[in-house]
Design a protein around this motif. Sequence first.
Motif, PDB file in Angstrom:
ATOM      1  N   VAL A   1       0.838  -1.202   0.000  1.00  0.00           N
ATOM      2  CA  VAL A   1       0.000   0.000   0.000  1.00  0.00           C
ATOM      3  C   VAL A   1       0.870   1.248   0.000  1.00  0.00           C
ATOM      4  O   VAL A   1       0.511   2.275  -0.582  1.00  0.00           O
ATOM      5  N   SER A   2       2.062   1.163   0.608  1.00  0.00           N
ATOM      6  CA  SER A   2       2.944   2.330   0.656  1.00  0.00           C
ATOM      7  C   SER A   2       3.444   2.694  -0.738  1.00  0.00           C
ATOM      8  O   SER A   2       3.514   3.882  -1.094  1.00  0.00           O
ATOM      9  N   MET A   3       3.792   1.709  -1.560  1.00  0.00           N
ATOM     10  CA  MET A   3       4.217   1.984  -2.938  1.00  0.00           C
ATOM     11  C   MET A   3       3.089   2.627  -3.735  1.00  0.00           C
ATOM     12  O   MET A   3       3.305   3.580  -4.482  1.00  0.00           O
ATOM     13  N   ILE A   4       1.894   2.087  -3.559  1.00  0.00           N
ATOM     14  CA  ILE A   4       0.733   2.619  -4.281  1.00  0.00           C
ATOM     15  C   ILE A   4       0.444   4.037  -3.821  1.00  0.00           C
ATOM     16  O   ILE A   4       0.145   4.925  -4.629  1.00  0.00           O
ATOM     17  N   SER A   5       0.569   4.283  -2.516  1.00  0.00           N
ATOM     18  CA  SER A   5       0.360   5.629  -1.977  1.00  0.00           C
ATOM     19  C   SER A   5       1.380   6.613  -2.528  1.00  0.00           C
ATOM     20  O   SER A   5       1.044   7.758  -2.854  1.00  0.00           O
ATOM     21  N   GLU A   6       2.642   6.179  -2.627  1.00  0.00           N
ATOM     22  CA  GLU A   6       3.681   7.047  -3.188  1.00  0.00           C
ATOM     23  C   GLU A   6       3.347   7.432  -4.622  1.00  0.00           C
ATOM     24  O   GLU A   6       3.476   8.601  -5.011  1.00  0.00           O
ATOM     25  N   ALA A   7       2.942   6.440  -5.405  1.00  0.00           N
ATOM     26  CA  ALA A   7       2.626   6.714  -6.807  1.00  0.00           C
ATOM     27  C   ALA A   7       1.419   7.642  -6.928  1.00  0.00           C
ATOM     28  O   ALA A   7       1.390   8.536  -7.788  1.00  0.00           O
ATOM     29  N   ALA A   8       0.428   7.454  -6.063  1.00  0.00           N
ATOM     30  CA  ALA A   8      -0.746   8.341  -6.077  1.00  0.00           C
ATOM     31  C   ALA A   8      -0.351   9.756  -5.670  1.00  0.00           C
ATOM     32  O   ALA A   8      -0.848  10.742  -6.226  1.00  0.00           O
ATOM     33  N   THR A   9       0.564   9.882  -4.700  1.00  0.00           N
ATOM     34  CA  THR A   9       1.052  11.198  -4.290  1.00  0.00           C
ATOM     35  C   THR A   9       1.782  11.878  -5.442  1.00  0.00           C
ATOM     36  O   THR A   9       1.732  13.105  -5.591  1.00  0.00           O
ATOM     37  N   ALA A  10       2.455  11.084  -6.280  1.00  0.00           N
ATOM     38  CA  ALA A  10       3.170  11.625  -7.433  1.00  0.00           C
ATOM     39  C   ALA A  10       2.226  12.034  -8.559  1.00  0.00           C
ATOM     40  O   ALA A  10       2.681  12.560  -9.573  1.00  0.00           O
TER      41      ALA A  10
ATOM     42  N   HIS B   1      -4.333  11.506 -12.096  1.00  0.00           N
ATOM     43  CA  HIS B   1      -5.639  11.810 -11.494  1.00  0.00           C
ATOM     44  C   HIS B   1      -5.914  13.303 -11.380  1.00  0.00           C
ATOM     45  O   HIS B   1      -7.067  13.712 -11.259  1.00  0.00           O
ATOM     46  N   GLY B   2      -4.905  14.141 -11.389  1.00  0.00           N
ATOM     47  CA  GLY B   2      -5.123  15.578 -11.360  1.00  0.00           C
ATOM     48  C   GLY B   2      -5.647  16.129 -10.049  1.00  0.00           C
ATOM     49  O   GLY B   2      -6.117  17.271  -9.983  1.00  0.00           O
ATOM     50  N   LEU B   3      -5.543  15.331  -8.961  1.00  0.00           N
ATOM     51  CA  LEU B   3      -6.033  15.767  -7.655  1.00  0.00           C
ATOM     52  C   LEU B   3      -4.861  16.198  -6.771  1.00  0.00           C
ATOM     53  O   LEU B   3      -3.714  15.831  -7.020  1.00  0.00           O
ATOM     54  N   GLN B   4      -5.151  16.978  -5.746  1.00  0.00           N
ATOM     55  CA  GLN B   4      -4.151  17.306  -4.743  1.00  0.00           C
ATOM     56  C   GLN B   4      -4.176  16.206  -3.685  1.00  0.00           C
ATOM     57  O   GLN B   4      -5.117  16.096  -2.914  1.00  0.00           O
ATOM     58  N   PHE B   5      -3.153  15.377  -3.690  1.00  0.00           N
ATOM     59  CA  PHE B   5      -3.115  14.257  -2.753  1.00  0.00           C
ATOM     60  C   PHE B   5      -1.726  14.160  -2.148  1.00  0.00           C
ATOM     61  O   PHE B   5      -0.774  13.725  -2.793  1.00  0.00           O
TER      62      PHE B   5
END
Length: 413
Positions: free
Chosen positions: A302-311, A388-392
């Motif tokens: 989940v941490s890898m996925i979270s990092e990629a989503a943050t990027a 995704h174009g969101l602020q995350f």
Amino acid sequence: MSKSQVEGKNLKAVFIISDGIRGHVNQSRGVAHFLSELTGCRVYELEINEATTNLPEASLGHKSLSAGLKGFYLLKVLGRRLAAKDEGFIRRWLARAGALSLLDRAKNLLDASGVKQENALFLSAGSSASLYCFALARLLKCRCATIMTPSGLGVSPFDFAIVPKHDCPKPACNVYVTLGAPNMVTPQKIRSEADALSRLYPPLSHKRIGLLLGGSDGNYELTSRWVGQNLEPLFEHASDEGMDLYVTTSRRTPRDVEDMLRKMRDKYPCIRYLCIASCDPYNPVYGIFGLATHLLATEDSVSMISEAATAGFCVGVLPVERKKSLKRAVEGLCSFLISTKVLSPKRLFGVPKFVLAIDELCSLGLARWIKSASELRAFLNGNSPAKHGLQFCEAKNAARWIVSAFEEGETAR
């Protein structure tokens, strides 16, 4: 103070208490980075001495077993009592843990910084580190923060607790709930690392796939069979479509999978770069974020996925094999009882708990399950958004929450 920093100046120093585990350190550094960016506070890092016991040797006939039992007693039994005990007990606990030198280093750093106790914060991630973080903050009369849910102390003794939603924390004024894991992903770091990686392995295509591979643990298995069934079709498709691939493994990736990936790199020129984490200390993830147009990650992290989503990526999540055991059956039973409201959602554990976390990210458009070859082709061929174009940025959000409490001269409670 820069324009990005808040007006208040109450937080002056952050002391990260590190257990040396890369994922935990990454989360702590991420929150500390944004605390510094918001307030200008200085950040220090202290690592726990892994030789944590000075208890007498038990006559068990095996030194490693003895050390394991001592560590369990110290961390899981005595550690649970820290919040309810006085400073004398806490100091004795640190002494038994061989960590009085850690207390001395923290005190010396605090004194040298000239920062008052009420303007300092001790911060850690992970259960073991949380014990030392709490103990040091208590003895030095500073505030303390934990990331994740400490298995021994829980969150209530801490001034600030940053807890993932899939842990189902009880609402409390000292708890900030995150979606996924805080991390160190920043636009500046992505740009600089992408420039460096691009100079070494320049992309040849306008479409570039970043592939983050996890590995085996207590819940998941990454096998050569899975690689053959899932990655070979991906590499074939990338070759046919003229796409570039930037691939990295993790320290948990099994050796046979690493060997198979090396052979595939020789077979598929579309693999522009392959980092085998067990052999290469370089972390290419930030550079991959900067070069990739599409990002795929395995579900075990989940941490890898979270990092990629943050990027900024809508991450394509690749399911992997689950270990077969009695635990899987118990997980399924608990999941069913929770769905029928017989059990509390807090009882969820194992694979269903991580699936829930990924489903939450998917519901917001931050990730997308890729469960078939047709879904993979649609994901890579532009039938779904790659960004995704969101602020995350959960690290920044959590840092703002802590700063707000500091500027009011209060704890979060």
